[in-house]
Design a protein around this motif. Structure first.
Motif, PDB file in Angstrom:
ATOM      1  N   THR A   1       0.828  -1.205   0.000  1.00  0.00           N
ATOM      2  CA  THR A   1       0.000   0.000   0.000  1.00  0.00           C
ATOM      3  C   THR A   1       0.867   1.262   0.000  1.00  0.00           C
ATOM      4  N   TYR A   2       0.292   2.305  -0.583  1.00  0.00           N
ATOM      5  CA  TYR A   2       0.845   3.656  -0.499  1.00  0.00           C
ATOM      6  C   TYR A   2      -0.297   4.537   0.010  1.00  0.00           C
ATOM      7  N   GLU A   3      -0.228   4.931   1.268  1.00  0.00           N
ATOM      8  CA  GLU A   3      -1.346   5.650   1.878  1.00  0.00           C
ATOM      9  C   GLU A   3      -1.063   7.151   1.945  1.00  0.00           C
ATOM     10  N   LYS A   4      -1.918   7.907   1.305  1.00  0.00           N
ATOM     11  CA  LYS A   4      -1.800   9.358   1.317  1.00  0.00           C
ATOM     12  C   LYS A   4      -2.548   9.971   2.497  1.00  0.00           C
ATOM     13  N   GLY A   5      -3.575   9.288   2.961  1.00  0.00           N
ATOM     14  CA  GLY A   5      -4.305   9.790   4.122  1.00  0.00           C
ATOM     15  C   GLY A   5      -5.754   9.380   4.110  1.00  0.00           C
ATOM     16  N   SER A   6      -6.426   9.557   5.250  1.00  0.00           N
ATOM     17  CA  SER A   6      -7.813   9.120   5.392  1.00  0.00           C
ATOM     18  C   SER A   6      -8.774   9.936   4.537  1.00  0.00           C
ATOM     19  N   GLY A   7      -8.365  11.118   4.105  1.00  0.00           N
ATOM     20  CA  GLY A   7      -9.234  11.944   3.275  1.00  0.00           C
ATOM     21  C   GLY A   7      -9.130  11.654   1.800  1.00  0.00           C
ATOM     22  N   TYR A   8      -8.471  10.561   1.453  1.00  0.00           N
ATOM     23  CA  TYR A   8      -8.279  10.217   0.045  1.00  0.00           C
ATOM     24  C   TYR A   8      -8.847   8.830  -0.235  1.00  0.00           C
ATOM     25  N   GLU A   9      -9.373   8.669  -1.430  1.00  0.00           N
ATOM     26  CA  GLU A   9      -9.972   7.384  -1.794  1.00  0.00           C
ATOM     27  C   GLU A   9      -8.910   6.400  -2.275  1.00  0.00           C
ATOM     28  N   TRP A  10      -9.312   5.131  -2.291  1.00  0.00           N
ATOM     29  CA  TRP A  10      -8.396   4.048  -2.651  1.00  0.00           C
ATOM     30  C   TRP A  10      -8.508   3.710  -4.136  1.00  0.00           C
ATOM     31  N   VAL A  11      -7.364   3.429  -4.725  1.00  0.00           N
ATOM     32  CA  VAL A  11      -7.292   2.853  -6.067  1.00  0.00           C
ATOM     33  C   VAL A  11      -6.583   1.511  -5.943  1.00  0.00           C
ATOM     34  N   ILE A  12      -7.214   0.477  -6.463  1.00  0.00           N
ATOM     35  CA  ILE A  12      -6.657  -0.879  -6.398  1.00  0.00           C
ATOM     36  C   ILE A  12      -6.252  -1.323  -7.799  1.00  0.00           C
ATOM     37  N   PHE A  13      -5.005  -1.753  -7.945  1.00  0.00           N
ATOM     38  CA  PHE A  13      -4.479  -2.200  -9.225  1.00  0.00           C
ATOM     39  C   PHE A  13      -4.502  -3.729  -9.291  1.00  0.00           C
ATOM     40  N   VAL A  14      -5.019  -4.262 -10.413  1.00  0.00           N
ATOM     41  CA  VAL A  14      -5.123  -5.714 -10.607  1.00  0.00           C
ATOM     42  C   VAL A  14      -4.413  -6.080 -11.904  1.00  0.00           C
ATOM     43  N   HIS A  15      -3.353  -6.854 -11.789  1.00  0.00           N
ATOM     44  CA  HIS A  15      -2.566  -7.233 -12.971  1.00  0.00           C
ATOM     45  C   HIS A  15      -3.201  -8.411 -13.711  1.00  0.00           C
ATOM     46  N   GLY A  16      -2.603  -8.799 -14.823  1.00  0.00           N
ATOM     47  CA  GLY A  16      -3.122  -9.898 -15.629  1.00  0.00           C
ATOM     48  C   GLY A  16      -2.409 -11.210 -15.357  1.00  0.00           C
TER      49      GLY A  16
ATOM     50  N   GLU B   1      -2.161  11.259  -5.778  1.00  0.00           N
ATOM     51  CA  GLU B   1      -3.575  11.639  -5.822  1.00  0.00           C
ATOM     52  C   GLU B   1      -4.478  10.781  -4.941  1.00  0.00           C
ATOM     53  N   PHE B   2      -4.076   9.529  -4.693  1.00  0.00           N
ATOM     54  CA  PHE B   2      -4.960   8.568  -4.039  1.00  0.00           C
ATOM     55  C   PHE B   2      -4.176   7.689  -3.069  1.00  0.00           C
ATOM     56  N   ASN B   3      -4.905   6.981  -2.208  1.00  0.00           N
ATOM     57  CA  ASN B   3      -4.342   5.810  -1.536  1.00  0.00           C
ATOM     58  C   ASN B   3      -4.279   4.684  -2.564  1.00  0.00           C
ATOM     59  N   VAL B   4      -3.177   3.952  -2.592  1.00  0.00           N
ATOM     60  CA  VAL B   4      -2.966   2.945  -3.627  1.00  0.00           C
ATOM     61  C   VAL B   4      -2.743   1.576  -2.994  1.00  0.00           C
ATOM     62  N   LEU B   5      -3.416   0.570  -3.553  1.00  0.00           N
ATOM     63  CA  LEU B   5      -3.223  -0.820  -3.137  1.00  0.00           C
ATOM     64  C   LEU B   5      -2.819  -1.651  -4.358  1.00  0.00           C
ATOM     65  N   LEU B   6      -1.682  -2.343  -4.232  1.00  0.00           N
ATOM     66  CA  LEU B   6      -1.214  -3.264  -5.264  1.00  0.00           C
ATOM     67  C   LEU B   6      -1.315  -4.686  -4.720  1.00  0.00           C
ATOM     68  N   VAL B   7      -1.838  -5.608  -5.507  1.00  0.00           N
ATOM     69  CA  VAL B   7      -1.922  -7.003  -5.079  1.00  0.00           C
ATOM     70  C   VAL B   7      -1.229  -7.897  -6.097  1.00  0.00           C
ATOM     71  N   ASP B   8      -0.635  -8.981  -5.590  1.00  0.00           N
ATOM     72  CA  ASP B   8      -0.159 -10.067  -6.449  1.00  0.00           C
ATOM     73  C   ASP B   8      -1.222 -11.155  -6.420  1.00  0.00           C
ATOM     74  N   LEU B   9      -1.814 -11.459  -7.553  1.00  0.00           N
ATOM     75  CA  LEU B   9      -2.829 -12.509  -7.599  1.00  0.00           C
ATOM     76  C   LEU B   9      -2.227 -13.866  -7.255  1.00  0.00           C
TER      77      LEU B   9
ATOM     78  N   SER C   1     -14.588  14.307  -2.429  1.00  0.00           N
ATOM     79  CA  SER C   1     -14.044  15.400  -3.227  1.00  0.00           C
ATOM     80  C   SER C   1     -13.637  16.603  -2.396  1.00  0.00           C
ATOM     81  N   SER C   2     -14.292  16.822  -1.283  1.00  0.00           N
ATOM     82  CA  SER C   2     -13.983  17.997  -0.463  1.00  0.00           C
ATOM     83  C   SER C   2     -12.619  17.914   0.197  1.00  0.00           C
ATOM     84  N   SER C   3     -12.082  16.684   0.332  1.00  0.00           N
ATOM     85  CA  SER C   3     -10.812  16.515   1.014  1.00  0.00           C
ATOM     86  C   SER C   3      -9.644  16.348   0.041  1.00  0.00           C
ATOM     87  N   VAL C   4      -9.955  16.191  -1.255  1.00  0.00           N
ATOM     88  CA  VAL C   4      -8.923  15.893  -2.239  1.00  0.00           C
ATOM     89  C   VAL C   4      -8.697  17.107  -3.104  1.00  0.00           C
ATOM     90  N   SER C   5      -7.452  17.498  -3.236  1.00  0.00           N
ATOM     91  CA  SER C   5      -7.144  18.657  -4.073  1.00  0.00           C
ATOM     92  C   SER C   5      -7.219  18.286  -5.531  1.00  0.00           C
TER      93      SER C   5
END
Length: 265
Positions: free
Chosen positions: A6-21, A39-47, A261-265
């Protein structure tokens, strides 16, 4: 549990989850991480079976798209992520759509790169051939063949080499399990094509993605919540071939569908 980062920007930001092939790992997103984590909190997973997700829990049985999708939801539950924006590539786009079918409230938006929505005659022929010989020849021979057919141009070389390099980390048995899933792809995708969930969806495709772009173009005009961006001089793995365009397009799309949206620049 799946290996994740994970890459966490903060509680006021939404999560983006990346899914590889299939055959890849979360490392294929190396050209996305820097921009998205700003821009977002990011979650990367290994399937399962890929990257560092090689627990015996995964490797000792066959599985379905639903099983693999539940793995991702399990990580979300573990991290207390109620919902997220999903970004996927190739077979990962099928898993994202499966998650949306299983738990639509967990999916804010879907960005589907190099999306697989129908297997054409050439891809079905390759899969039939692969299933016929997979017990007799090294799986890397098959994977290299698929990589060259799907990504044939010289400018696809970086993407092709990346996927071949990642696939070498799979074992023969694991490759066979994933390859068996391809036999059920077309009936599975037919259901997805016929039913559109009310979730904002963006297809990002390379104009040189000869095997999969025609199917997207054929149905996109009938969809209410879906749109298509086709990138010039770009093949199947569009996040690697044209990362700047992919990143700008995906981030712009996701920002249109933020709920904090109110918490994200």
């Amino acid at each position: 549990m799946l290996h994740y980062k994970t890459y966490e920007k903060g509680s006021g930001y939404e999560w983006v989850i990346f899914v590889h092939g299939a055959g890849g790992s979360s490392s294929i997103w190396y050209k996305q991480i820097r921009e998205f984590k700003q821009e977002f909190n990011v979650l990367l997973v290994d399937l399962r079976g890929h990257g560092r997700s090689k627990s015996d829990r995964f490797l000792l049985r066959n599985y379905s798209f639903e099983d693999i999708s539940k793995d991702v939801l399990e990580v979300m539950d573990h991290l207390d992520i109620p919902c997220a924006h999903f970004v996927g590539i190739s077979l990962g786009t099928i898993l994202i759509q499966t998650i949306a079918e299983m738990a639509p409230c967990r999916v804010r938006s879907m960005t589907l790169g190099g999306a697989v929505m129908r297997l054409n005659f050439r891809s079905r022929l390759l899969i039939t051939l692969g299933n016929a010989v997979k017990a007799f020849i090294p799986f890397m021979w098959l994977y290299r063949l698929f990589a060259w057919v799907i990504m044939p141009n010289k400018r696809h070389e970086t993407s092709r080499s990346l996927f071949i390099r990642e696939a070498k980390k799979l074992c023969q048995k694991e490759f066979k399990r994933w390859f068996q899933l391809t036999q059920r792809v077309n009936p599975f995708l037919r259901t997805m094509r016929e039913r559109e969930l009310p979730i904002p969806t963006l297809y990002i495709m390379g104009e040189e993605d000869y095997m999969f772009l025609p199917a997207i173009r054929a149905f996109i005009g009938q969809k209410k919540y879906s749109s298509l961006v086709a990138i010039k001089d770009c093949g199947h793995v569009c996040n690697v071939d044209q990362p700047d365009i992919f990143n700008h397009t995906a981030i712009t799309f996701i920002k249109k569908h933020l709920t904090i949206s109110s918490s994200v620049s």
